[in-house]
Enzyme design. Structure first.
Site, short mmCIF file in Angstrom:
data_model
loop_
_atom_site.label_atom_id
_atom_site.label_comp_id
_atom_site.label_asym_id
_atom_site.label_seq_id
_atom_site.Cartn_x
_atom_site.Cartn_y
_atom_site.Cartn_z
N ASP A 51 0.82 -1.21 0.00
CA ASP A 51 0.00 0.00 0.00
C ASP A 51 0.86 1.25 0.00
OD1 ASP A 51 -2.00 -1.85 0.33
OD2 ASP A 51 -2.83 -0.95 2.16
N HIS B 255 3.94 -2.03 3.15
CA HIS B 255 3.91 -0.70 2.54
C HIS B 255 5.24 -0.46 1.83
CE1 HIS B 255 0.89 -0.67 5.71
NE2 HIS B 255 0.29 0.30 5.05
#
Ligand SMILES: [Zn+2]
Length: 249
Positions: free
Chosen positions: A55, A197
């Site tokens: 993400d 991430h």
């Protein structure tokens, strides 16, 4: 010993020898199994599939290192992109697509959809979709709602499947490669969706170490879409999946 009995003894020796030879590979396998390798033998027979998801990208320096590393290892992953960060990083997004990674939508401004007005939700999703359509051609860009949350009554506004996760090492909080690797490798199971991430260098390093360790253990890394196909799940629009089979309720 007479001629006949000597002949019988030779026959017996030959037959016994052949039998033993035939048994050797089986015995070796049995010994290995008794030595504790039974699990890895089973693993080789039935590959385990998992999905790495990233993400909050794209981010030029970190995402590029990750893509290079994943491609070297033959791994397919899934990227949920923030639309507002794509400008200037178009080359990264094209590189992701050309490498066979799945590209998804993480809204335009990383807005928490839970509690947001309906027009805000639709605009946040659509703006990123328009950018991706222009860049990569019209496609289905699955959504990961920021923070993984969206109100139940608003799920019907989403025209694609949504992706949650089943393994979360909180990489954004710990910012520690070793801790992230240890959490993921000790919690992961077949069919899992792992949250990371690509915004953080420590997470990028962790991701590549996770791949190296889990590939040794017989795991195969696939996109979320492929994971669900392999597990026989038909993805439905407006539903939030936590792993290959189950919805997040
Ligand atoms: Zn996010």
């Amino acid at each position: 010993m007479g001629k006949e009995s000597r002949w019988a003894a030779v026959c017996f020796a030959v037959v016994t020898g052949c039998l033993l030879l035939a048994l050797v590979p089986v015995r070796e396998t049995a010994v290995e199994t008794a030595g504790g390798a039974q699990v890895s033998v089973t693993e080789e027979a039935a590959p385990k599939y998992i999905a790495l998801t990233f993400d909050d990208g794209p981010r030029a320096d970190t995402t590029a290192v990750l893509l290079e590393g994943l491609n070297q290892r033959g791994v397919k992953a899934t990227f949920f992109l923030i639309g507002g960060q794509i400008e200037g990083n178009e080359w990264l997004v094209r590189w992701m697509a050309e490498s066979g990674h799945q590209i998804g939508n993480h809204t335009f401004s990383h807005t928490k959809l839970q509690g947001s007005r309906r027009d805000t939700i639709v605009t946040e999703i659509n703006k990123t979709e328009v950018v991706l359509d222009q860049l990569l051609g019209e496609g289905e860009y699955w959504l990961r709602p920021p923070y993984g949350v969206i109100d139940s009554e608003d799920k019907k506004l989403v025209k694609t499947p949504m992706v949650y996760w089943s393994v979360d090492p909180e990489d954004w909080k710990v910012l520690d490669t070793d801790k992230v690797v240890a959490h993921v490798t000790s919690h992961v199971q077949d069919g899992d969706i792992i949250l990371l991430h690509d915004f953080y260098p420590s997470s990028v390093q962790a991701a590549l170490q996770i791949v190296d360790q889990l590939q040794e253990e017989g795991y195969e890394f696939v996109t979320v879409k492929e994971l669900m196909r392999l597990k026989g799940t038909e993805p439905q629009a407006g539903r939030l999946y936590r792993n290959a089979w189950e919805e997040r309720t």
